[in-house]
Design a protein around this motif. Structure first.
Motif, PDB file in Angstrom:
ATOM      1  N   GLY A 129      58.657  46.130   2.214  1.00  0.00           N
ATOM      2  CA  GLY A 129      57.660  45.067   2.273  1.00  0.00           C
ATOM      3  C   GLY A 129      57.453  44.525   3.669  1.00  0.00           C
ATOM      4  O   GLY A 129      56.318  44.239   4.073  1.00  0.00           O
ATOM      5  N   ARG A 130      58.533  44.403   4.426  1.00  0.00           N
ATOM      6  CA  ARG A 130      58.402  43.853   5.776  1.00  0.00           C
ATOM      7  C   ARG A 130      57.641  44.792   6.702  1.00  0.00           C
ATOM      8  O   ARG A 130      56.829  44.348   7.514  1.00  0.00           O
ATOM      9  N   VAL A 131      57.903  46.095   6.592  1.00  0.00           N
ATOM     10  CA  VAL A 131      57.169  47.035   7.441  1.00  0.00           C
ATOM     11  C   VAL A 131      55.706  47.091   7.026  1.00  0.00           C
ATOM     12  O   VAL A 131      54.798  47.065   7.872  1.00  0.00           O
ATOM     13  N   LEU A 132      55.451  47.165   5.735  1.00  0.00           N
ATOM     14  CA  LEU A 132      54.071  47.255   5.267  1.00  0.00           C
ATOM     15  C   LEU A 132      53.286  45.982   5.583  1.00  0.00           C
ATOM     16  O   LEU A 132      52.077  46.034   5.827  1.00  0.00           O
ATOM     17  N   THR A 133      53.955  44.838   5.596  1.00  0.00           N
ATOM     18  CA  THR A 133      53.282  43.592   5.960  1.00  0.00           C
ATOM     19  C   THR A 133      52.998  43.544   7.453  1.00  0.00           C
ATOM     20  O   THR A 133      51.915  43.132   7.882  1.00  0.00           O
ATOM     21  N   THR A 134      53.973  43.958   8.256  1.00  0.00           N
ATOM     22  CA  THR A 134      53.794  43.946   9.707  1.00  0.00           C
ATOM     23  C   THR A 134      52.636  44.846  10.126  1.00  0.00           C
ATOM     24  O   THR A 134      51.863  44.502  11.029  1.00  0.00           O
ATOM     25  N   TYR A 135      52.517  45.996   9.455  1.00  0.00           N
ATOM     26  CA  TYR A 135      51.489  46.978   9.817  1.00  0.00           C
ATOM     27  C   TYR A 135      50.490  47.160   8.669  1.00  0.00           C
ATOM     28  O   TYR A 135      50.133  48.281   8.310  1.00  0.00           O
ATOM     29  N   ARG A 136      50.052  46.042   8.098  1.00  0.00           N
ATOM     30  CA  ARG A 136      49.196  46.133   6.910  1.00  0.00           C
ATOM     31  C   ARG A 136      47.899  46.890   7.185  1.00  0.00           C
ATOM     32  O   ARG A 136      47.429  47.637   6.324  1.00  0.00           O
ATOM     33  N   ASP A 137      47.323  46.712   8.367  1.00  0.00           N
ATOM     34  CA  ASP A 137      46.071  47.404   8.680  1.00  0.00           C
ATOM     35  C   ASP A 137      46.316  48.880   8.990  1.00  0.00           C
ATOM     36  O   ASP A 137      45.609  49.761   8.490  1.00  0.00           O
ATOM     37  N   GLU A 138      47.315  49.145   9.810  1.00  0.00           N
ATOM     38  CA  GLU A 138      47.582  50.516  10.241  1.00  0.00           C
ATOM     39  C   GLU A 138      48.022  51.417   9.078  1.00  0.00           C
ATOM     40  O   GLU A 138      47.761  52.623   9.081  1.00  0.00           O
ATOM     41  N   LEU A 139      48.712  50.818   8.078  1.00  0.00           N
ATOM     42  CA  LEU A 139      49.252  51.618   6.983  1.00  0.00           C
ATOM     43  C   LEU A 139      48.482  51.435   5.677  1.00  0.00           C
ATOM     44  O   LEU A 139      48.918  51.935   4.631  1.00  0.00           O
ATOM     45  N   ALA A 140      47.355  50.745   5.735  1.00  0.00           N
ATOM     46  CA  ALA A 140      46.574  50.489   4.517  1.00  0.00           C
ATOM     47  C   ALA A 140      46.182  51.802   3.841  1.00  0.00           C
ATOM     48  O   ALA A 140      45.750  52.762   4.493  1.00  0.00           O
ATOM     49  N   GLY A 141      46.352  51.847   2.527  1.00  0.00           N
ATOM     50  CA  GLY A 141      45.958  53.017   1.749  1.00  0.00           C
ATOM     51  C   GLY A 141      46.960  54.143   1.727  1.00  0.00           C
ATOM     52  O   GLY A 141      46.765  55.151   1.031  1.00  0.00           O
ATOM     53  N   LEU A 142      48.048  53.990   2.483  1.00  0.00           N
ATOM     54  CA  LEU A 142      49.068  55.043   2.543  1.00  0.00           C
ATOM     55  C   LEU A 142      49.981  54.934   1.327  1.00  0.00           C
ATOM     56  O   LEU A 142      50.360  53.824   0.918  1.00  0.00           O
ATOM     57  N   ASP A 143      50.346  56.066   0.753  1.00  0.00           N
ATOM     58  CA  ASP A 143      51.271  56.089  -0.387  1.00  0.00           C
ATOM     59  C   ASP A 143      52.701  56.180   0.150  1.00  0.00           C
ATOM     60  O   ASP A 143      53.109  57.239   0.659  1.00  0.00           O
ATOM     61  N   PRO A 144      53.474  55.090   0.051  1.00  0.00           N
ATOM     62  CA  PRO A 144      54.843  55.124   0.593  1.00  0.00           C
ATOM     63  C   PRO A 144      55.701  56.225  -0.006  1.00  0.00           C
ATOM     64  O   PRO A 144      56.545  56.804   0.689  1.00  0.00           O
ATOM     65  N   GLU A 145      55.508  56.528  -1.283  1.00  0.00           N
ATOM     66  CA  GLU A 145      56.332  57.566  -1.905  1.00  0.00           C
ATOM     67  C   GLU A 145      56.025  58.938  -1.294  1.00  0.00           C
ATOM     68  O   GLU A 145      56.930  59.763  -1.109  1.00  0.00           O
ATOM     69  N   GLU A 146      54.761  59.171  -0.971  1.00  0.00           N
ATOM     70  CA  GLU A 146      54.400  60.430  -0.329  1.00  0.00           C
ATOM     71  C   GLU A 146      55.008  60.509   1.070  1.00  0.00           C
ATOM     72  O   GLU A 146      55.500  61.572   1.489  1.00  0.00           O
ATOM     73  N   VAL A 147      54.998  59.392   1.793  1.00  0.00           N
ATOM     74  CA  VAL A 147      55.593  59.368   3.133  1.00  0.00           C
ATOM     75  C   VAL A 147      57.100  59.587   3.037  1.00  0.00           C
ATOM     76  O   VAL A 147      57.684  60.354   3.818  1.00  0.00           O
ATOM     77  N   ALA A 148      57.748  58.925   2.075  1.00  0.00           N
ATOM     78  CA  ALA A 148      59.195  59.081   1.911  1.00  0.00           C
ATOM     79  C   ALA A 148      59.555  60.528   1.602  1.00  0.00           C
ATOM     80  O   ALA A 148      60.517  61.080   2.151  1.00  0.00           O
TER      81      ALA A 148
END
Length: 369
Positions: free
Chosen positions: A101-120
């Motif tokens: 949550g902290r990373v996704l909040t910090t970079y909400r614009d840059e990571l918008a629409g990204l599927d964290p499970e796919e990245v993991a």
């Protein structure tokens, strides 16, 4: 209900942090008791342990890191912590949601629409060969699957949140100047991260409450939350509440504590102690008034190294050309100056491997002492 003033809380904190009396316990036991040490600045834990452990040697910590009994990893508050290996494995899953949550909040614009499970999944696949990678190297390995994404946010999402990572030695070793090389925590330690229990219970949360109070109490629930960065601990606090005793501070906040934990007399003398940057003895609370004045609170997040005089932050310090330079934040008495100088000489000898014990104390409005 008993009210504990700032001085009573100060002495309790110092006692539990081994800052009132140094301990003879092994460094690993101290690291475990402290629930880890903040360590984004790799050399700082050496000073933190030296100030707490009698006869501490840098080789003691080096051996823990190379022997995989201690590990550097992202955990509390999404900061790099030096942890006992067992605690890192046991606690990591409980921190996953907060870290993500902290990373996704910090970079909400840059990571918008990204599927964290796919990245993991991409990150785990890239690391399956067992080879350490820098964050840049890991991004290189997955970038073609996420075209157009900024590299830094993608890298932080991988190494600080989605894939539990260890930062490998030589980073964190005494006097080592080494960049960060990452390897999955389970690969480095040879054991899997403990998964959440299938029944939805929270044994780790209860353990965190007890362990935090042992090292930092008496403390409010808000202090516990500020220390670990987790928001979902009210149920854990409720589950162990019958084990605890309660007090109030002078602000009227309820303070929780373990019944047998040290609460020294507020008039117990406190020796001078030098703390490293980002020491959790200060950062481990929402209300830091027990150890640092509000006027100086910013020092605790600015990376300043501080000295405790009579148990409170009263000076900053740094090393310059082999000399320990101390800058007081208030006027010190002659006896306090002497104590600062004596303890400073010991620290200077430690930091210079015994080659120098020079100390320069700058007195407010006057010449150096």
């Amino acid at each position: 209900m008993t009210v504990l003033g700032p001085r009573a809380l100060n002495r309790a904190t110092l006692a539990r942090q081994f800052l009132l009396d140094r301990t003879d316990a092994p460094a690993l036991d101290v690291l475990t008791h402290l629930c880890g040490m903040q360590a984004q600045e790799p050399q700082e834990p050496f000073t933190g342990l030296w100030s707490r452990v009698r006869s501490f040697r840098p080789a003691d910590l080096d051996a823990l890191l190379t022997g995989r009994e201690a590990v550097r990893t992202h955990l509390m508050r999404r900061t790099v912590h030096l942890m006992a290996a067992g605690d890192a494995l046991a606690w990591r899953a409980r921190h996953d949601t907060m870290l993500r949550g902290r990373v996704l909040t910090t970079y909400r614009d840059e990571l918008a629409g990204l599927d964290p499970e796919e990245v993991a999944a991409a990150g785990r696949e890239a690391m399956a060969d067992g080879l350490p990678r820098t964050m840049a190297g890991l991004v290189d390995a997955v970038a073609d699957r996420f075209p157009g994404r900024p590299r830094r946010p993608l890298g932080e999402l991988l190494v600080a949140a989605l894939v539990p990572m260890a930062q490998l030695p030589p980073r964190g070793l005494w006097r080592a100047r080494a960049g960060v090389r990452n390897l999955p925590l389970a690969t480095w330690l040879g054991r899997e991260v403990t998964p959440p229990p299938p029944d939805g219970s929270d044994p780790v949360g209860r353990d965190l409450v007890r362990r935090y109070l042992a090292a930092y109490g008496p403390a409010a629930s808000a202090d516990l939350r500020a220390w670990c960065g987790l928001t979902g601990l009210p149920a854990a606090v409720k589950a162990v509440r019958e084990e605890l005793v309660t007090f109030r501070d002078t602000r009227g906040r309820e303070l929780l504590d373990l019944p047998g934990a040290p609460r020294p007399d507020p008039d117990t003398p406190a020796p001078v102690r030098f703390l490293p940057a980002f020491d959790n003895a200060i950062l481990g609370y929402q209300d830091r008034g027990r150890i640092i004045d509000d006027a100086h609170r910013g020092l605790s997040v600015a990376g300043e190294r501080v000295a405790l005089v009579d148990g409170r932050v009263s000076a900053t310090w740094t090393m310059a050309a082999g000399t320990l330079v101390v800058t007081p934040l208030r006027s010190l008495t002659r006896a306090e100056l002497d104590d600062v100088t004596e303890e400073g000489r010991s620290l200077a000898r430690f930091l210079t491997d015994g080659t120098d014990d020079r100390v320069r104390v700058l007195t407010p409005g006057g010449p150096a002492h």
